[in-house]
Design a protein around this motif. Structure first.
Motif, short mmCIF file in Angstrom:
data_model
loop_
_atom_site.label_atom_id
_atom_site.label_comp_id
_atom_site.label_asym_id
_atom_site.label_seq_id
_atom_site.Cartn_x
_atom_site.Cartn_y
_atom_site.Cartn_z
N GLY A 50 -53.97 49.60 -4.07
CA GLY A 50 -54.14 50.28 -5.34
C GLY A 50 -54.69 49.34 -6.40
O GLY A 50 -54.88 48.14 -6.17
N ARG A 51 -54.97 49.91 -7.56
CA ARG A 51 -55.58 49.15 -8.63
C ARG A 51 -54.93 49.58 -9.94
O ARG A 51 -54.67 50.76 -10.14
CB ARG A 51 -57.07 49.49 -8.65
N ARG A 52 -54.65 48.60 -10.84
CA ARG A 52 -54.18 48.98 -12.17
C ARG A 52 -55.39 49.23 -13.05
O ARG A 52 -56.33 48.43 -13.06
CB ARG A 52 -53.27 47.91 -12.77
N LEU A 53 -55.35 50.32 -13.77
CA LEU A 53 -56.46 50.72 -14.64
C LEU A 53 -56.12 50.34 -16.06
O LEU A 53 -54.96 50.13 -16.38
CB LEU A 53 -56.64 52.23 -14.55
N PRO A 54 -57.12 50.27 -16.92
CA PRO A 54 -56.80 50.05 -18.33
C PRO A 54 -55.83 51.13 -18.78
O PRO A 54 -56.04 52.31 -18.48
CB PRO A 54 -58.16 50.23 -19.03
N TYR A 55 -54.76 50.74 -19.45
CA TYR A 55 -53.70 51.69 -19.77
C TYR A 55 -53.02 51.25 -21.05
O TYR A 55 -52.42 50.17 -21.09
CB TYR A 55 -52.71 51.73 -18.61
#
Ligand code: FAD
Ligand code: FES
Lengths: 465, 94
Positions: B3-8
């Motif tokens: 998975g990938r962390r997105l701008p949040y």
């Protein structure tokens, strides 16, 4: 165990429960709001910190309602499951950290929302096959769980999820929707005054198409394949009678399959409380019967939100407010303006129910169609994931002359596992209806028992807390 | 990791946890389920006969398929639990 007392208890902290709590708290009525999740908002909202689509004003209003709650004298119990209801009403609560709590209240509002509806297909138990709603919640938490997806199942929600995946940088290799395009288009009557929603839908479609995703309607999830976890999804076209068309199979590699077949209401607490139910497939299946002011058939108990008909956040917000105002009216604490608002909300509610019927209809299939579909499913297909009951076991029990879901449940243990049948009891009803040629609502609703969530059974015995 | 962390905008502070003994950085406010997905851990437990691997399904507390051991307590729902500093998560689906 001594019960704590509250004037009003609200079960469920989604849009309906929050809107109801906000009305009551503003009027100074001491209330209690319970939700099993750590955060308020319900599954559609709780992870969506700040990032709202301008097309979803209901979302923004729920957030404002959550913020307003904090200022009021209202007791909020997150991480607390409602596991039983006894006459009174008396509520049995299971806090996440253990133990039990008992609450006595004069009035109870049941706003326990909806869950996603699943239909089984070979491989649906593989890790990597997850709910469309779960994928959307991950995206709302700022996590893209994989690079390649297939989105499949039925109903209009699939497109919304596919658009979100694409917008957040994932690839949707195929969108396989069992529903036909004609059934997904909203009727003209519904479009009046919904310009913003239409525009939103068009933009989402465009975004998915531009990304190169193949959008296929009348297309079934035939199989999920993989060794130990999902690696590919097989789709196939289906004809109007629900038979899949040989030769149209496609194997699509993907790391995740986001799967869902619409929604169904969490009626179990209302069932425990003895509230009369009704069945309407296009509103989500078995639902809690209420009058226009959302009073159920049990004195002192109200129902609001998806439990009275699956219809989206706008309807849940409205009903939460309506239930709150109706309670204030009963308590003699409502002025003429408030009574006028009740009438307006009751009128608007009818339009939102029509929206709900449009939303759910494409994921509910004609009897003949379901019969052909389920008849084609293989014997080894798992129906009950907890107890590993296979379609073979159900066919055998049917052949032996046991022809009701309740009887088959007893004979096979289908739906008697740790999830209390919450995943498969609807499936069992549909399978039995399809294989015996009856309508899906032709059987009584599946029975429920406390505790609604697994708890240490020793706790239920006596004075343990 | 799959998975990938997105701008949040609302991402919380980093928290150090252990996943099957391996140190992992998660962020306050994330569910255990979200962190498992980020780490590419989809098989969480074993099912009945033949012990087939099983993973989370509903993501909203209903299906009980996401049960993992958290800080030594078995059968905690990953989708209903937020990460916390020092949390130890154990899955059985390996
Ligand atoms: C991922 C997702 C995305 C969505 N996106 C949209 C959208 O863009 N637009 C739209 O209009 N609608 C959307 N919806 C639908 C929308 O979320 C619902 O219509 C709305 O939230 C329903 O509100 P509710 O208050 O009736 O129920 P819910 O929001 O479902 O809230 C019910 C609450 O009750 C709690 N609960 C249930 N049972 C128990 C129990 N036994 N004990 C304790 N607590 C319990 C649950 O934890 C939950 O928080 C979405 C739904 C999902 C799942
Ligand atoms: S994923 Fe279904 S209960 Fe957690």
């Amino acid at each position: 165990m001594a019960a704590e007392r509250f004037e009003i208890a609200i079960a469920g902290g989604g849009p309906a429960g929050i809107a109801c709590a906000a009305v009551l708290a503003q009027a100074g009525v001491p209330g209690l709001l319970i939700d099993e999740h750590p955060r308020l908002g319900g599954p559609g909202l709780r992870d969506a910190a700040g990032a709202f689509s301008p097309f979803a004003p209901a979302w923004a209003r729920t957030v404002r309602a959550i913020r307003s709650l904090k200022k009021e004298a209202l007791t909020v119990l997150p991480r607390t499951g409602l596991i039983g209801i006894e006459p009174g009403p008396r509520l049995l609560l299971a806090p996440e950290e253990g133990g039990l709590r008992e609450i006595a209240c004069r009035r109870l509002v049941i706003a326990t929302g909806a869950r996603e509806r699943f239909l089984p297909f070979p491989g649906w138990t593989l890790p990597g096959v997850i709910a469309t709603g779960a994928v959307q919640m991950l995206l709302k938490q700022g996590i893209l769980p994989a690079a390649d997806f297939v989105v499949g199942g039925a109903g209009p929600f699939l497109l919304a999820v596919a658009a979100d995946i694409v917008r957040r940088g994932g690839r949707v290799r195929a969108l396989a929707n069992e529903s036909r395009l004609a059934d997904l288009l909203p009727p003209p009557g519904l479009l009046a005054g919904q310009g913003v929603k239409i525009l939103d839908g068009l933009l989402r479609t465009l975004r998915v198409l531009v990304s190169g995703t193949r959008i296929a309607h009348g297309t079934r999830l035939l199989e999920a394949r993989g060794a130990g976890r999902l690696q590919a999804v097989v789709t196939a076209r289906v004809d109007k009678s629900g038979r899949h068309l040989p030769g149209t199979e496609r194997v699509v590699p993907a790391a995740l399959l986001a799967m869902g077949f619409g929604f169904t209401a969490n009626i179990e607490p209302a069932q425990l409380a003895g509230c009369p139910l009704f069945f309407e497939d296009t509103l989500g299946g078995w639902l809690v019967q209420t009058d226009e002011s959302l009073r159920t058939g049990v004195e002192g108990i109200y129902a609001a939100g998806e439990v009275t008909g699956v219809g989206g956040a706008e309807k849940s917000l409205l009903e939460g407010r309506l239930a709150g105002l109706a309670i204030l009216e009963e308590m003699g604490r409502l002025d003429a303006a408030g009574r006028g608002e009740i009438t307006r909300l009751q009128r608007k509610r009818k339009a939102l129910l029509s929206f709900g019927r449009w939303f759910n209809r494409p994921s509910r299939f004609a009897a003949a169609c379901r019969t052909n579909w389920f008849a084609s499913l293989p014997d080894e297909l798992t129906i009950c994931r907890c107890e590993e009951v296979r379609l073979r076991d159900i066919r055998r029990t049917l052949a032996a002359g046991c022809r009701t879901p309740a009887g088959i449940k007893k004979a096979t243990r289908c739906g008697m596992g740790v999830c209390q049948g919450n995943t498969c009891k609807g499936i069992l009803q549909e399978v039995v209806a399809a294989l015996t040629g009856g309508p899906p609502g032709g059987f009584p609703p599946p029975s429920v028992r406390a505790p609604l969530r697994p708890v240490d059974l020793g706790l239920l015995g006596g004075d343990t807390v | 990791m799959s998975g990938r962390r997105l701008p949040y905008p609302a991402r919380g502070a980093p928290v150090a946890i252990r996943l099957n003994g391996r140190p992992v950085t998660a962020f306050a406010g994330e569910t255990v389920f979200a962190v498992l997905c980020h780490e590419g851990v989809f098989a969480l437990r074993r099912g009945g006969p033949g012990r087939p691997p099983r993973g989370a399904l509903c993501g909203m507390g209903v299906c009980q398929e996401c049960r993992v051991t958290i800080d030594g307590t078995p059968d905690r729902r990953a989708c209903m639990t937020l990460v916390a500093e020092g949390m130890e998560i154990e899955t059985d689906g390996r």
